[in-house]
Design a protein around this motif. Sequence first.
Motif, short mmCIF file in Angstrom:
data_model
loop_
_atom_site.label_atom_id
_atom_site.label_comp_id
_atom_site.label_asym_id
_atom_site.label_seq_id
_atom_site.Cartn_x
_atom_site.Cartn_y
_atom_site.Cartn_z
N HIS A 11 0.69 -1.28 0.20
CA HIS A 11 -0.28 0.10 0.31
C HIS A 11 0.94 1.54 -0.32
O HIS A 11 0.15 2.39 -0.14
CB HIS A 11 -1.00 -0.45 1.31
N VAL A 12 2.58 1.32 0.34
CA VAL A 12 3.10 2.49 0.18
C VAL A 12 2.88 2.90 -1.31
O VAL A 12 3.76 2.36 -2.04
CB VAL A 12 4.63 1.64 0.96
N ASP A 13 3.13 4.31 -1.06
CA ASP A 13 3.36 4.79 -2.43
C ASP A 13 4.18 5.63 -2.77
O ASP A 13 4.51 6.46 -2.15
CB ASP A 13 1.66 6.11 -2.77
N MET A 14 4.95 4.97 -3.28
CA MET A 14 6.75 5.65 -3.43
C MET A 14 6.18 6.78 -4.24
O MET A 14 6.90 7.28 -3.78
CB MET A 14 7.34 4.74 -4.92
N LYS A 15 5.40 7.50 -4.85
CA LYS A 15 5.62 8.25 -5.21
C LYS A 15 5.92 9.43 -4.12
O LYS A 15 6.38 10.66 -4.52
CB LYS A 15 4.70 8.71 -6.14
N LYS A 16 4.81 9.75 -3.58
CA LYS A 16 4.21 10.63 -2.21
C LYS A 16 5.56 10.24 -1.97
O LYS A 16 5.85 11.05 -0.95
CB LYS A 16 3.32 10.00 -1.35
N GLU A 17 6.37 9.23 -1.66
CA GLU A 17 7.91 8.43 -0.48
C GLU A 17 8.55 9.89 -0.97
O GLU A 17 9.65 10.67 -0.45
CB GLU A 17 7.54 7.31 0.43
N LYS A 18 8.60 9.95 -2.65
CA LYS A 18 9.43 10.17 -3.05
C LYS A 18 9.89 11.93 -2.93
O LYS A 18 11.02 12.59 -3.17
CB LYS A 18 8.94 9.98 -4.90
N LYS A 19 8.45 12.42 -2.81
CA LYS A 19 8.22 13.90 -2.40
C LYS A 19 9.33 14.20 -0.96
O LYS A 19 9.32 15.41 -0.16
CB LYS A 19 7.11 14.36 -2.80
N LYS A 20 9.13 13.26 0.05
CA LYS A 20 9.47 13.75 1.63
C LYS A 20 11.14 14.17 1.04
O LYS A 20 11.85 12.89 0.75
CB LYS A 20 9.02 12.99 2.08
N PRO A 21 11.67 14.46 3.04
CA PRO A 21 13.42 13.94 3.07
C PRO A 21 13.56 13.07 2.86
O PRO A 21 12.19 11.94 4.02
CB PRO A 21 13.35 15.22 3.64
N GLU A 25 14.57 11.16 5.12
CA GLU A 25 15.25 10.55 6.64
C GLU A 25 14.21 10.40 7.13
O GLU A 25 12.90 9.82 7.86
CB GLU A 25 15.82 11.69 7.81
N ASP A 26 12.33 10.46 6.39
CA ASP A 26 10.73 10.91 6.57
C ASP A 26 10.91 9.69 5.81
O ASP A 26 9.24 9.21 6.12
CB ASP A 26 10.19 11.79 6.66
N ARG A 27 11.49 9.22 5.17
CA ARG A 27 10.37 8.32 3.59
C ARG A 27 10.54 7.21 4.40
O ARG A 27 11.05 6.47 5.60
CB ARG A 27 10.95 8.00 2.76
N ILE A 28 9.62 6.20 3.67
CA ILE A 28 9.05 4.24 4.39
C ILE A 28 9.23 3.75 3.08
O ILE A 28 8.90 4.65 1.95
CB ILE A 28 8.39 4.24 5.55
N PHE A 29 9.92 2.79 3.54
CA PHE A 29 9.90 1.94 2.15
C PHE A 29 9.27 0.32 1.89
O PHE A 29 9.25 -0.20 3.28
CB PHE A 29 11.75 1.94 1.60
#
Lengths: 237, 250
Positions: free
Chosen positions: B104-114, B116-120
């Motif tokens: 369910h994790v949307d990499m597109k949204k994650e890529k926009k975060k800095p 250190e805040d991302r999840i993978f």
Amino acid sequence: MAETTIEKKEPIFAFGKKERKLLTDPLNDNNPITVQVLGICSALAVTTLLFPSIIISIAVIFVCAFSNLFTSLLRKSIPKQVRMIVQLVIIATLVTVVELTLKALDYPTYKQLSVFIGLIITNCIVMGRLEAFAMANSPWKSFLDGVGNGVGYGVILIAVAFFREVFGKGTFLAGTPFEVKIIGPNSEYLINTMADGSWFSWYQNNNLMVLPAAAMFLIAIMIWIHRAWNPKLVDIS
Amino acid sequence: MRSNNYVIGFVVTMTVVVALVLSLMATGLKPIHDRNEAIFNKKAVLAAIESELGENVKADKLPDGEVLSIFDEKIVQTVIDIKGNPVSSEEVEARGYKGGLAEHVDMKKEKKKPAEDRIFPVFTYDNGGESIYIVSIRGNGLWDEIWGNVALKDDFATIVGASFDHQGETPGLGAEIKDNPAFKRQFQGKSIYDADGNYTSVVVRKGGARNTRYEVDGISGATVTADGVSDMLHTGIRYYQPYFKTLKKS
């Protein structure tokens, strides 16, 4: 002396010579792409593969036919001041219906076509037919006119896509269960250009074909052939 | 000319009718749309381990039921943060991904975060005793974003397979990263470390691979997309290194 003309009441779903002409005219004398040169932008963009082009053609036939039908049904009550907006809402609604249906039926194709389904809204053929035909004709005739123009557009689209896919990628109907790999550099293809002693070792897929420019050439060639074959068209412009 | 009141009445009625029809249709089809999207994303993950699923298996041609059963039976989904610590599914849900699983994790949204805040997301495929780790990566091509999944053996160095997709690369050129199976196949067996053990990731080399250990052939006419793939692999796999280290220790 008063002249009394007895108007013969036509049945709603008549299918005579006039109606047949509504269907066949856009295929030849009044083709939206090769004669009116409308809807070119989508013809350039989506025609790299045959299958998506077929889907877009079906979508345009549907949108064209039903937007014509609904506009014609409403034509007497649409206020003239806002008629373009009303037409646009009808088109946009139908396009959204197509989009939602495709998303449910074939998600990969929906992903592949992405914005191009939505861009049917801006296809000038649809709006053009609403303004030129549906606002002034009966619903049944408008429906036929919509089908005719949609098919006239689709035929050209599919023809362009056929040449672009075969010469650009060496495949036919890629992405469907009916995929035929015609010519390419390995044994998966019917004609393997890398095989020992192959007669086609000189052959390479034409990368130009997958670029929009190729569609431009192909459409231009089709217009040329169409005009050479149908001299009536030459005098028009 | 119609009166203003008529025009307003007409437009309002039409808007209400259209809105009603479309929203009914959208809500009615939502479950099917969600299911289609989930299967589409799962197939993209499986595309990276095609070679493990059997000979001549094409992930996008797998029947839907089989995709779901592979995910149910053979794949464990984990979500990690930048330090390699697992993130609980409640935490993932709290970040706005309903369901809370890696898929369910949307990499597109994650890529926009800095960073250190991302999840993978990590998908661990159980290949009869041996684990294969599939990681998701995302980067930039020529026209728009490109993304993919890379499967690594449990030595965390050898690539089992990779799959790529793109938003709008040129058909026949950059789009070959997705369309050309030969490009994907090159990644099988490559190492993400050079002979001295330095992290190199896999490099897509213009003009042909020179070091067969960690380089693959580029696509002629698509240098920018190919460089994008190299960059994406380099940064993308590095985000998972801390997690791999914790796994190696245990």
